[in-house]
Write a protein that holds these residues in place. Structure first.
Motif, mmCIF file in Angstrom:
data_model
loop_
_atom_site.group_PDB
_atom_site.id
_atom_site.type_symbol
_atom_site.label_atom_id
_atom_site.label_comp_id
_atom_site.label_asym_id
_atom_site.label_seq_id
_atom_site.Cartn_x
_atom_site.Cartn_y
_atom_site.Cartn_z
ATOM 1 N N ARG A 348 -9.115 4.153 0.480
ATOM 2 C CA ARG A 348 -8.405 3.091 0.409
ATOM 3 C C ARG A 348 -8.416 2.427 1.738
ATOM 4 N NH1 ARG A 348 -2.946 3.362 1.272
ATOM 5 N NH2 ARG A 348 -3.159 5.502 0.884
ATOM 6 N N GLU A 349 -7.916 3.034 2.797
ATOM 7 C CA GLU A 349 -7.362 2.820 4.242
ATOM 8 C C GLU A 349 -8.490 1.932 4.400
ATOM 9 O OE1 GLU A 349 -4.479 5.535 5.650
ATOM 10 O OE2 GLU A 349 -6.489 6.801 5.457
ATOM 11 N N LEU A 353 -9.099 -1.263 6.019
ATOM 12 C CA LEU A 353 -8.991 -2.349 6.721
ATOM 13 C C LEU A 353 -8.826 -4.088 7.165
ATOM 14 C CD1 LEU A 353 -8.031 0.060 8.957
ATOM 15 C CD2 LEU A 353 -10.568 -0.656 9.028
ATOM 16 N N THR A 354 -10.348 -4.492 6.625
ATOM 17 C CA THR A 354 -10.215 -5.957 7.253
ATOM 18 C C THR A 354 -9.415 -6.821 6.636
ATOM 19 O OG1 THR A 354 -11.540 -5.886 4.745
ATOM 20 C CG2 THR A 354 -12.463 -5.320 6.673
ATOM 21 N N LEU A 356 -5.609 -6.179 6.142
ATOM 22 C CA LEU A 356 -4.546 -5.897 6.504
ATOM 23 C C LEU A 356 -3.320 -7.178 6.325
ATOM 24 C CD1 LEU A 356 -4.471 -2.375 8.727
ATOM 25 C CD2 LEU A 356 -3.832 -2.707 6.551
ATOM 26 N N SER A 357 -3.771 -8.139 7.629
ATOM 27 C CA SER A 357 -2.545 -8.595 7.695
ATOM 28 C C SER A 357 -2.395 -9.477 6.591
ATOM 29 C CB SER A 357 -3.497 -10.045 8.803
ATOM 30 O OG SER A 357 -4.053 -8.943 9.508
ATOM 31 N N SER A 360 0.029 -7.999 4.130
ATOM 32 C CA SER A 360 1.180 -7.752 4.431
ATOM 33 C C SER A 360 2.134 -8.900 4.280
ATOM 34 C CB SER A 360 1.303 -7.040 5.425
ATOM 35 O OG SER A 360 -0.302 -7.744 6.947
ATOM 36 N N GLY A 363 4.468 -7.972 8.680
ATOM 37 C CA GLY A 363 3.735 -6.792 9.117
ATOM 38 C C GLY A 363 3.688 -5.526 7.617
ATOM 39 N N PHE A 364 4.719 -5.429 6.824
ATOM 40 C CA PHE A 364 4.627 -4.122 5.677
ATOM 41 C C PHE A 364 3.645 -4.459 5.049
ATOM 42 C CE2 PHE A 364 8.892 -3.995 7.644
ATOM 43 C CZ PHE A 364 9.732 -2.944 7.497
ATOM 44 N N VAL A 365 2.753 -3.423 4.689
ATOM 45 C CA VAL A 365 1.669 -3.788 3.776
ATOM 46 C C VAL A 365 2.398 -3.078 2.612
ATOM 47 C CG1 VAL A 365 -0.427 -2.287 3.262
ATOM 48 C CG2 VAL A 365 0.149 -2.119 5.880
ATOM 49 N N GLN A 367 2.157 -2.072 -0.361
ATOM 50 C CA GLN A 367 0.743 -0.915 -1.019
ATOM 51 C C GLN A 367 1.341 -0.887 -2.646
ATOM 52 O OE1 GLN A 367 2.415 3.261 0.405
ATOM 53 N NE2 GLN A 367 2.484 2.135 2.781
ATOM 54 N N GLU A 370 -2.194 -3.272 -2.936
ATOM 55 C CA GLU A 370 -3.431 -2.228 -1.224
ATOM 56 C C GLU A 370 -3.682 -1.532 -2.385
ATOM 57 O OE1 GLU A 370 -2.101 -0.020 1.260
ATOM 58 O OE2 GLU A 370 -4.119 0.756 2.213
ATOM 59 N N LYS A 407 -15.196 -3.845 1.393
ATOM 60 C CA LYS A 407 -14.731 -3.625 3.209
ATOM 61 C C LYS A 407 -14.957 -5.000 2.936
ATOM 62 C CE LYS A 407 -15.312 -2.097 6.968
ATOM 63 N NZ LYS A 407 -14.957 -1.640 8.690
#
Lengths: 498, 377
Positions: A348-349, A353-354, A356-357, A360, A363-365, A367, A370, A407
């Motif tokens: 998942r992470e 990764l590409t 994330l912005s 969020s 700044g909070f993902v 989840q 995601e 990704k």
């Protein structure tokens, strides 16, 4: 009686049954191919023989005696050596030091450098190789390093050599040298176990072939009664249809990428081409021709690059990954473990990764979003993983590559550069990745496919650009695709003269 | 809990179960040991008199003599000792959380102890000016306290920024840069103070940090420590920037290839590390009421030890804020335990050193067992 017999070898890794009761025999002095999809267990079996892993169950019988090498050194004493893809030497030491590392010549603790060099040269001479023994290993090419590994193996009186995917990062010429060397070794009565995906090589070199599938033994037979089609069928357990690219029927869209006189000192010069929406452009060339470097420069990873790159007609500032990303360019790098994935993170992470912005708020993902997003890509790409929270390090090569690709799919770029998208990936996953690339092109993505496998670029591309020694040496439209045409361009003058 | 259940759980929870769970058990056992074997101590009883002052309680005994009333308390398990433990833990724990950020990103910060000293000294100079003997004595606490905080924490943040900036701009390994700045920052602190101790702060500032809920229980350091842990924990586990810290520590190249601005992330972790050193320095200023350039000598090693005991991996990509807090607590419990159990103080360094190694070995054992468990299924 067989020289080497595997009897009901079983090996488990976390979450994977790597080998399940594998039994077969190998004759003395033969070149025995070990083939199977990624995750079929062929490398694991080789590593058990070479003492890198130990089997959970079952035993190996060498010349009538049961053996169970606990570590590579024990295997060496039994005359078994493995030639790895991964670094097997101390990269900072010289060839001579590495070759003599097990038994450094000396007097009362003082190293005898002259004698060491002589010994090393003698070992290299055994395989007709004249690498400078004073070079540190990290200055050698992969092919040269393999030769040193073989010399080291022979130097310890090995009579069984396990070769694990030896040609996967060799140039055509280096591969050719290797094949000649292996033929010579066979004449000297050395048994070679050849682990590979590449059908041509196996049918050229080997006398016997063992096919593994999902950790189980499928067949062991003389190469004379086998055929590539038969082997593929044995490997996948079903007929594999030759895939025909759908995107070729579609019309091309607008120009997405235009590269003009892109150069980077010492890497490549004056590269110019265009790429349109819905097009797959192949990039062929030998290892070291500068293809990956061009891709990196377009992706903004080369600060020394000069020239012009236009995305949808707008000029792209060079040397900034973020500018390239913002322009909608994605790059699937060639070495997924080193460049593509963060192995300490889970599926998942890695996938998110590409983006994330994008995922969020303040700044909070987000989840939940995601998870559902990653889940959808894992399903779409048929990634075989226990869950999206499983470590990516535990996946097979094909599944890791799918995560590395996911990704970029998640990022939804308009231009995707894929560098060796199916290296070290099994037949099944390879077909899936080809299918996916085709589908992406149909959806209007502009794709640049860099590949050293000619059938792959030929099958996928609408046009193929050929690079040699940092320069663009030709462009072939689909009508002119043939292995001979490509090879001639890739190898340049040498091939014409031959 | 079956392993299939574990597989669906978020990785945060799973690692909590493995790493922090183990530390919580260790802390619990240590607490029990100290409670039972620590013995008791007699402490005088206080009460508040009519004037609102605390004074000792006396009684007349059978012989007609006045004697102080004493109460018997467990040496370890009493409110004063636990508050003391929390205060002692807080300085290291707060900085260990900053260090954990750096360690997760694959770096190391050796200069936290020096930043702590420099921030203390500059904060102290600012506060002294508003103190009873300072030129601005009698200024409103609404001016003096914020300025003191700004001087102390601002210095630390700036020092962290310099660390990160040099690491990124000069492309030198963080070990080297922070080894250098460790000496530079402490040297600056020494030059500024000429080796003298600086004290005499406004009473309002000291009262703020030493604020008690009664009976000598000062909980400000504890509260600050918990707040820093919670903020650090949320930052690491829930924020996109936190995820990026794990990513660059796990594989810097792959992070670059994913479009992560690696330099920015590196800069941010060193700033955060500096910030935590500043917060710890501020607490110590209020608590001890003075600063010298020798403050926090050797803290960097305690801080790194706490982070590592808390599960941060020096190869990067692994660690948590809560783990750092627990790591600091374990180390503090052991040093407290040595005092309470009456073990010779001279052995304390040896014991703590052994604990750090043991913790890492146990962590590896734990990973190995987890792998085995996966295999068995």
């Amino acid at each position: 009686m067989a020289f080497l017999a595997f009897q009901r070898i079983t090996k488990r890794f976390p979450g994977v049954q790597a080998l399940d009761g594998v039994s077969f025999e190998i004759e003395r002095g033969s070149c025995h191919a070990l083939i199977g999809e990624n995750g079929a267990g062929k490398s694991t079996l080789g590593k058990i023989l070479a003492g890198v892993y130990t089997a959970d169950e079952g035993e190996m019988v060498l010349a009538g005696k049961a053996i169970a090498p606990a570590n590579p050194l024990a295997a060496r004493h039994l005359g078994i050596a493995m030639v790895h893809q991964e670094l097997a030497f101390c990269p900072n030491l010289t060839v001579a030091e590495n070759l003599c590392l097990g038994d450094l010549p000396g007097h009362a603790g003082w190293l005898d450098r002259r004698k060491m060099r002589e010994q090393a040269r003698a070992m290299l001479a055994e395989i007709d190789c004249d690498i400078d023994v004073d070079l540190p290993i990290n200055l050698l090419s992969t092919g040269q390093e393999q030769l040193v590994q073989i010399a080291a193996a022979l130097g310890t009186q090995a009579n069984i050599i396990v070769m694990d995917e030896p040609t996967s990062s060799l140039s055509v010429k280096e591969s050719e040298n290797l094949f000649q060397l292996l033929a010579k070794l066979k004449q000297r009565g050395i048994t070679i176990i050849y682990v590979s995906h590449r059908m041509e090589e196996i049918f050229r070199l080997c006398d016997h072939i063992t096919v593994l599938r999902d950790g189980r033994h499928v067949a062991t037979e003389p190469i004379s009664v086998s055929s590539p089609d038969r082997v593929i069928q044995q490997m996948v357990g079903r007929e594999v249809k030759q895939y025909t690219s759908q995107h070729l029927q579609k019309n091309l869209g607008e120009e997405m990428l235009r590269v003009e006189n892109l150069s980077s000192p010492g890497k490549f010069s004056n590269i110019s081409f265009t790429l349109r929406a819905g097009e797959i452009l192949g990039f062929a060339g030998l290892i070291g021709a500068g293809r990956s470097e061009v891709a990196q420069a377009i992706f903004g990873l080369d600060e020394a690059a000069t020239g012009k790159v236009f995305v949808r007609g707008k000029e792209l500032p060079l040397g900034s990954v973020n500018a390239s990303l913002a322009a909608g360019i994605g790059l699937l790098p060639e070495d997924r473990k080193r460049l593509g994935l963060v192995l300490t993170m889970n599926c998942r992470e890695n996938t998110s990764l590409t983006i994330l912005s994008r995922l969020s708020n303040f700044g909070f993902v987000r989840q939940r979003e995601e998870r559902s997003l990653v889940q959808s890509y894992v399903e779409r790409l048929h990634v075989k993983t226990p869950s999206i929270d499983s470590s990516v390090a535990g996946l097979s090569g094909g599944n890791q590559q799918k995560i590395a690709l996911a990704k970029w799919l998640a990022r939804q770029c308009g231009i995707l550069i894929v560098d060796e998208p199916t290296r070290g990936v099994d037949v099944g996953a390879k077909a899936e990745i080809h299918h996916l690339l085709d589908e992406l092109a149909c959806q209007g993505l502009a794709l640049l496919v860099i590949s050293s496998e000619l059938p792959e670029v030929m099958n996928l591309s609408r046009r193929i650009l050929v690079m040699r020694q940092g320069s663009m040496v030709g462009e072939l439209p689909r009508n002119d695709f043939s292995q001979t045409n490509l090879m001639r361009l890739m190898a340049g003058v040498e091939a014409k003269a031959a | 809990m079956s392993s299939t259940n574990a597989a669906i759980k978020s990785p945060g929870l799973r690692s909590l179960r493995l790493q922090e769970g183990g530390l919580l058990i260790v802390i619990f056992i240590l607490g029990l040991l100290l409670t039972f074997f620590g013995g008791t101590v007699k402490v005088p009883v206080f009460e508040t008199n009519a004037q609102g002052e605390r004074e000792r309680v006396f009684r007349t005994n059978a012989q007609g003599e006045r004697e102080p009333v004493v109460a018997e308390k467990n040496k370890f398990l009493n409110a004063q000792n636990l508050a003391q433990l929390a205060k002692d833990t807080s300085f290291i724990a707060i900085m260990a959380i900053g260090a954990t950020f750096v360690i997760i990103s694959g770096g190391i910060d050796l200069s936290v102890g020096a930043i702590y000293a420099l921030a203390s000294v500059l904060g102290a100079i600012a506060l002294q000016r508003f103190g009873p003997d300072g030129p601005h004595a009698g200024a409103s606490p609404w001016i003096s306290i914020p300025l003191g905080i700004l001087a102390c924490v601002g210095t630390a943040v700036l020092a962290g920024f310099l660390n990160g900036g040099m690491i990124v701009a000069l492309r030198v390994h963080p070990f080297i840069i922070t080894l250098g700045t460790m000496a530079i920052f402490r040297g600056i602190a020494f030059v500024i103070t000429k080796g003298q101790s600086i004290g005499g702060f406004p009473q309002a500032f000291r009262d703020l940090v030493r604020w008690e809920i009664g009976d000598g229980l000062s909980l400000v350091p504890l509260v600050v420590m918990l707040v820093v842990t919670i903020i650090g924990g949320i930052y690491l586990s829930r924020l996109a920037t936190g995820r990026r810290i794990y990513a660059i520590g796990g594989n810097e190249l792959a992070s670059t290839y994913s479009g992560i601005r690696v330099n920015r992330v590196k800069l941010s972790v060193f700033i955060f590390s500096g910030l935590t050193a500043g917060i710890a320095a501020l607490l110590s200023l209020g608590y001890y009421g003075g600063a010298t350039s020798g403050d926090g000598q050797g803290y960097e090693l305690n801080v790194i030890a706490a982070a590592v005991v808390g599960g941060a991996s020096l190869s990067g990509g692994k660690g948590s804020a809560f783990g750092a807090l627990l790591g600091a607590l374990v180390i503090q419990l052991i040093s407290t335990g040595i005092v309470i159990l009456g073990i010779n103080q001279n052995y304390s360094q040896i014991i703590i050193g052994a604990v750090v190694i043991l913790a890492v070995v146990l962590d590896q054992l734990n990973n190995w067992l987890a792998k085995r468990r996966l295999l068995a299924n």
